[in-house]
Design a protein around this motif. Structure first.
Motif, PDB file in Angstrom:
ATOM      1  N   ARG A  76       0.140   0.326  10.272  1.00  0.00           N
ATOM      2  CA  ARG A  76      -1.176   0.063   9.406  1.00  0.00           C
ATOM      3  C   ARG A  76      -1.166  -1.399   8.769  1.00  0.00           C
ATOM      4  NH1 ARG A  76      -3.355   5.025   5.984  1.00  0.00           N
ATOM      5  NH2 ARG A  76      -4.506   3.536   5.375  1.00  0.00           N
ATOM      6  N   ILE A  77       0.041  -1.459   8.109  1.00  0.00           N
ATOM      7  CA  ILE A  77       0.208  -2.719   7.380  1.00  0.00           C
ATOM      8  C   ILE A  77      -0.098  -3.873   8.274  1.00  0.00           C
ATOM      9  CG2 ILE A  77       1.724  -4.420   6.062  1.00  0.00           C
ATOM     10  CD1 ILE A  77       2.696  -1.928   4.647  1.00  0.00           C
ATOM     11  N   VAL A  78       0.573  -3.831   9.352  1.00  0.00           N
ATOM     12  CA  VAL A  78       0.016  -5.275  10.491  1.00  0.00           C
ATOM     13  C   VAL A  78      -1.317  -5.113  10.720  1.00  0.00           C
ATOM     14  CG1 VAL A  78       0.635  -5.996  12.824  1.00  0.00           C
ATOM     15  CG2 VAL A  78       2.414  -5.224  11.312  1.00  0.00           C
ATOM     16  N   ARG A  79      -1.894  -3.933  11.190  1.00  0.00           N
ATOM     17  CA  ARG A  79      -3.267  -3.736  11.750  1.00  0.00           C
ATOM     18  C   ARG A  79      -4.438  -4.280  10.740  1.00  0.00           C
ATOM     19  NH1 ARG A  79      -3.080   1.013  12.966  1.00  0.00           N
ATOM     20  NH2 ARG A  79      -4.411   1.934  11.106  1.00  0.00           N
ATOM     21  N   GLU A  80      -4.233  -3.743   9.541  1.00  0.00           N
ATOM     22  CA  GLU A  80      -4.785  -4.040   8.558  1.00  0.00           C
ATOM     23  C   GLU A  80      -4.843  -5.481   8.092  1.00  0.00           C
ATOM     24  OE1 GLU A  80      -5.021   0.645   6.653  1.00  0.00           O
ATOM     25  OE2 GLU A  80      -3.750  -1.222   5.613  1.00  0.00           O
ATOM     26  N   THR A  81      -3.707  -6.270   7.972  1.00  0.00           N
ATOM     27  CA  THR A  81      -3.569  -7.497   7.586  1.00  0.00           C
ATOM     28  C   THR A  81      -4.291  -8.536   8.653  1.00  0.00           C
ATOM     29  OG1 THR A  81      -1.360  -6.949   6.412  1.00  0.00           O
ATOM     30  CG2 THR A  81      -1.826  -9.322   7.085  1.00  0.00           C
ATOM     31  N   ASP A  82      -3.770  -8.086  10.066  1.00  0.00           N
ATOM     32  CA  ASP A  82      -4.260  -8.861  11.200  1.00  0.00           C
ATOM     33  C   ASP A  82      -5.803  -8.915  11.128  1.00  0.00           C
ATOM     34  OD1 ASP A  82      -1.620  -9.693  11.859  1.00  0.00           O
ATOM     35  OD2 ASP A  82      -1.536  -8.575  13.491  1.00  0.00           O
ATOM     36  N   ALA A  83      -6.401  -8.004  10.759  1.00  0.00           N
ATOM     37  CA  ALA A  83      -7.892  -7.750  10.788  1.00  0.00           C
ATOM     38  C   ALA A  83      -8.558  -8.307   9.571  1.00  0.00           C
ATOM     39  CB  ALA A  83      -8.523  -6.186  10.951  1.00  0.00           C
ATOM     40  N   GLY A  84      -7.802  -8.928   8.617  1.00  0.00           N
ATOM     41  CA  GLY A  84      -8.343  -9.529   7.593  1.00  0.00           C
ATOM     42  C   GLY A  84      -8.728  -8.614   6.450  1.00  0.00           C
ATOM     43  N   LYS A  85      -8.269  -7.233   6.483  1.00  0.00           N
ATOM     44  CA  LYS A  85      -8.595  -6.233   5.610  1.00  0.00           C
ATOM     45  C   LYS A  85      -7.472  -6.180   4.345  1.00  0.00           C
ATOM     46  CE  LYS A  85     -10.696  -3.502   9.018  1.00  0.00           C
ATOM     47  NZ  LYS A  85     -10.961  -2.091   9.748  1.00  0.00           N
ATOM     48  N   ARG A  86      -7.826  -5.437   3.392  1.00  0.00           N
ATOM     49  CA  ARG A  86      -6.718  -5.132   2.426  1.00  0.00           C
ATOM     50  C   ARG A  86      -5.930  -4.045   2.773  1.00  0.00           C
ATOM     51  NH1 ARG A  86      -5.547  -9.223   0.167  1.00  0.00           N
ATOM     52  NH2 ARG A  86      -6.374 -10.006   1.952  1.00  0.00           N
ATOM     53  N   THR A  87      -4.746  -3.774   2.388  1.00  0.00           N
ATOM     54  CA  THR A  87      -3.756  -2.961   2.768  1.00  0.00           C
ATOM     55  C   THR A  87      -3.135  -2.160   1.629  1.00  0.00           C
ATOM     56  OG1 THR A  87      -1.954  -2.080   4.290  1.00  0.00           O
ATOM     57  CG2 THR A  87      -1.688  -4.282   3.155  1.00  0.00           C
ATOM     58  N   ALA A  88      -1.958  -1.476   1.423  1.00  0.00           N
ATOM     59  CA  ALA A  88      -1.326  -0.675   0.340  1.00  0.00           C
ATOM     60  C   ALA A  88      -0.895  -1.992  -0.604  1.00  0.00           C
ATOM     61  CB  ALA A  88      -0.266  -0.118   1.009  1.00  0.00           C
ATOM     62  N   ASP A  89      -0.867  -1.505  -1.665  1.00  0.00           N
ATOM     63  CA  ASP A  89      -0.199  -2.353  -2.872  1.00  0.00           C
ATOM     64  C   ASP A  89       1.273  -2.489  -2.819  1.00  0.00           C
ATOM     65  OD1 ASP A  89      -2.902  -2.916  -3.891  1.00  0.00           O
ATOM     66  OD2 ASP A  89      -2.863  -1.016  -4.808  1.00  0.00           O
ATOM     67  N   PHE A  90       1.836  -1.081  -2.385  1.00  0.00           N
ATOM     68  CA  PHE A  90       3.174  -1.013  -2.255  1.00  0.00           C
ATOM     69  C   PHE A  90       3.508  -0.020  -0.932  1.00  0.00           C
ATOM     70  CE2 PHE A  90       6.970   1.687  -3.402  1.00  0.00           C
ATOM     71  CZ  PHE A  90       7.912   0.792  -3.762  1.00  0.00           C
ATOM     72  N   ALA A  91       4.573  -0.483  -0.193  1.00  0.00           N
ATOM     73  CA  ALA A  91       5.098   0.266   0.707  1.00  0.00           C
ATOM     74  C   ALA A  91       6.517   0.786   0.602  1.00  0.00           C
ATOM     75  CB  ALA A  91       4.877  -0.362   2.197  1.00  0.00           C
ATOM     76  N   ARG A 279       3.907  -3.933 -10.165  1.00  0.00           N
ATOM     77  CA  ARG A 279       4.069  -3.342 -11.408  1.00  0.00           C
ATOM     78  C   ARG A 279       4.784  -1.975 -11.192  1.00  0.00           C
ATOM     79  NH1 ARG A 279      -0.472  -1.260 -15.513  1.00  0.00           N
ATOM     80  NH2 ARG A 279      -1.333  -3.333 -14.969  1.00  0.00           N
ATOM     81  N   TYR A 280       4.458  -1.035  -9.927  1.00  0.00           N
ATOM     82  CA  TYR A 280       5.129  -0.128  -9.406  1.00  0.00           C
ATOM     83  C   TYR A 280       6.614  -0.388  -9.034  1.00  0.00           C
ATOM     84  CZ  TYR A 280       5.571   4.520  -7.269  1.00  0.00           C
ATOM     85  OH  TYR A 280       5.831   5.710  -6.991  1.00  0.00           O
ATOM     86  N   LEU A 281       6.793  -1.394  -8.254  1.00  0.00           N
ATOM     87  CA  LEU A 281       8.187  -1.706  -7.943  1.00  0.00           C
ATOM     88  C   LEU A 281       8.987  -2.095  -8.984  1.00  0.00           C
ATOM     89  CD1 LEU A 281      10.101  -2.509  -5.599  1.00  0.00           C
ATOM     90  CD2 LEU A 281       9.078  -4.814  -5.526  1.00  0.00           C
ATOM     91  N   THR A 282       8.444  -2.977 -10.065  1.00  0.00           N
ATOM     92  CA  THR A 282       9.229  -3.082 -11.289  1.00  0.00           C
ATOM     93  C   THR A 282       9.735  -1.436 -11.926  1.00  0.00           C
ATOM     94  OG1 THR A 282       8.082  -4.899 -11.731  1.00  0.00           O
ATOM     95  CG2 THR A 282       9.071  -3.954 -13.663  1.00  0.00           C
ATOM     96  N   PHE A 283       8.776  -0.642 -11.885  1.00  0.00           N
ATOM     97  CA  PHE A 283       9.238   0.618 -12.540  1.00  0.00           C
ATOM     98  C   PHE A 283      10.048   1.148 -11.580  1.00  0.00           C
ATOM     99  CE2 PHE A 283       8.998   5.300 -12.758  1.00  0.00           C
ATOM    100  CZ  PHE A 283       8.946   5.314 -14.570  1.00  0.00           C
ATOM    101  N   PHE A 284      10.062   1.135 -10.399  1.00  0.00           N
ATOM    102  CA  PHE A 284      10.991   1.767  -9.417  1.00  0.00           C
ATOM    103  C   PHE A 284      12.444   1.200  -9.519  1.00  0.00           C
ATOM    104  CE2 PHE A 284       9.416   4.086  -5.347  1.00  0.00           C
ATOM    105  CZ  PHE A 284      10.527   4.813  -5.246  1.00  0.00           C
ATOM    106  N   MET A 285      12.615  -0.118 -10.088  1.00  0.00           N
ATOM    107  CA  MET A 285      13.765  -0.797 -10.188  1.00  0.00           C
ATOM    108  C   MET A 285      14.313  -0.612 -11.451  1.00  0.00           C
ATOM    109  SD  MET A 285      13.021  -4.136  -7.725  1.00  0.00           S
ATOM    110  CE  MET A 285      14.471  -5.072  -7.872  1.00  0.00           C
TER     111      MET A 285
END
Length: 355
Positions: A76-91, A279-285
């Motif tokens: 999904r991240i590859v497909r959405e990125t290659d299509a010029g769309k927005r994807t998840a903020d965190f994976a 911000r989520y990754l910072t909290f995760f760490m």
């Protein structure tokens, strides 16, 4: 090849599935609050304590959590990125190889965070892909079956036990099917790199009538009720959770060496709101986030700031060089090479079959 949809599913998924979505409104009650979008392979019920902790610290943020298979996260991240769309903020995914490939191929952003400089070097790939958990591959055993002798604590002892017991334990050994289990394939590939005599272990399991499964729970269920006496290379976080609920399940971290895998977090290059992702990754760490993971999710924490039994700190103090973490680096992508993968699986099947 940038799209690995089919290969990813062959490597990492026993079947196909679609994402399950859960929505957590902002605690502030603001219906117009920004929404953090998360793609994750961690089951949503298990992730709730982390989401709740994040929202307590960030009451102005809603969370949309999409629980999906590891191959689907990558695709999904590859497909959405290659299509010029927005994807998840965190994976967040247990497929270390696919997460590193996203980073290596330009599908992830650099995230310079408060803990970046202090994060273990093996767990940080260029401030882009971060290992956030510390999960060993363990032996599991049925405690009543070892009332009169200790369970094997190394691969040599494992092989000796299988040979000594012979017909008495035939068909009562379990491990992952490396053709259907991504983590099983990763552990076997690391075994081949770490242990020159690994094929004697595989041969002994074949002679003992080893049963193969794509999930940890299938093996742990059979160990807990005594149908199996041993399980080989089982993901420690699942084994620990199972052992807490089933007292007949015992766990051994093999003393010759213990492979450690991690779940990797990153902010995709095409994230709709990369600052929310960071911000989520910072909290995760953070110390708080890693403590929640160790105590409430029951998954060992990586952070050097977190102490306690269920942490990399304590495990490394006790076991030292016995632990062999899988480094977060492009070297992981070798496991996605179809020719090398096919060669390893063919040899695995041949050794099992000839026994």
């Amino acid at each position: 090849m940038r799209r690995l949809s089919l290969l990813a599913c062959l490597l990492l998924c026993p079947g196909l599935a679609t994402a399950d979505e859960a929505f957590y409104p902002a605690r502030s009650g603001n219906a117009e609050a920004p929404t953090l979008v998360v793609y994750s392979s961690l089951d949503e019920p298990l992730a709730r304590p982390m989401i709740h902790g994040f929202q307590e610290a960030n009451p102005d943020v809603a969370v949309k959590y999409e629980d999906m298979l590891t191959g689907e996260i990558y695709d999904r991240i590859v497909r959405e990125t290659d299509a010029g769309k927005r994807t998840a903020d965190f994976a967040f995914s247990s497929a270390m190889d696919l997460q590193v490939k996203l980073s290596n191929d330009g599908y992830a952003q650099v995230s310079n965070l408060p803990m970046s400089a202090r994060w273990p070097k093996w767990a940080n790939w260029r401030n882009t892909a971060y290992a956030l958990t510390f999960e060993p591959a363990v032996f599991v055993y049925h405690k009543p079956s070892f009332a009169s002798e200790p369970p094997p604590s190394s691969r040599a002892e494992f092989v000796d036990y299988l040979k000594r017991k012979g017909d008495a334990i035939h068909g009562r050994i379990g491990t992952y099917d490396i053709e259907r289990s991504g983590v099983g394939f990763l552990f076997m590939a690391r075994d081949q790199e770490q242990f020159g005599d690994i094929w004697s272990v595989v041969g002994a399991m074949g002679a003992a009538g080893v049963k193969l499964y794509s999930t940890s729970s299938a093996i742990l269920e059979r160990v807990s009720d005594g149908r199996f006496v041993l399980g080989y290379n089982i993901l420690g976080s699942y084994a620990a959770d199972w052992a807490k609920r089933h007292p007949d399940v015992g766990i051994v971290l093999p003393k010759d060496y213990t492979v450690v895998m991690s779940r990797i977090g990153l902010v995709p290059q095409a994230a709709a709101d990369p600052e929310l992702g960071r911000r989520y990754l910072t909290f995760f760490m953070s110390k708080e986030g890693q403590t929640i993971m160790a105590r409430e999710l029951q998954i060992p924490a990586v952070s050097p700031e977190v102490a306690g039994e269920n942490t990399a700190n304590t495990m490394q103090e006790l076991l030292g060089a016995q632990l062999r973490p899988v480094p977060v680096s492009p070297g992981l992508m070798v496991y996605l090479d179809q020719v090398k993968r096919a060669r390893l699986i063919a040899h695995w099947n041949e050794v099992l079959r000839t026994q």
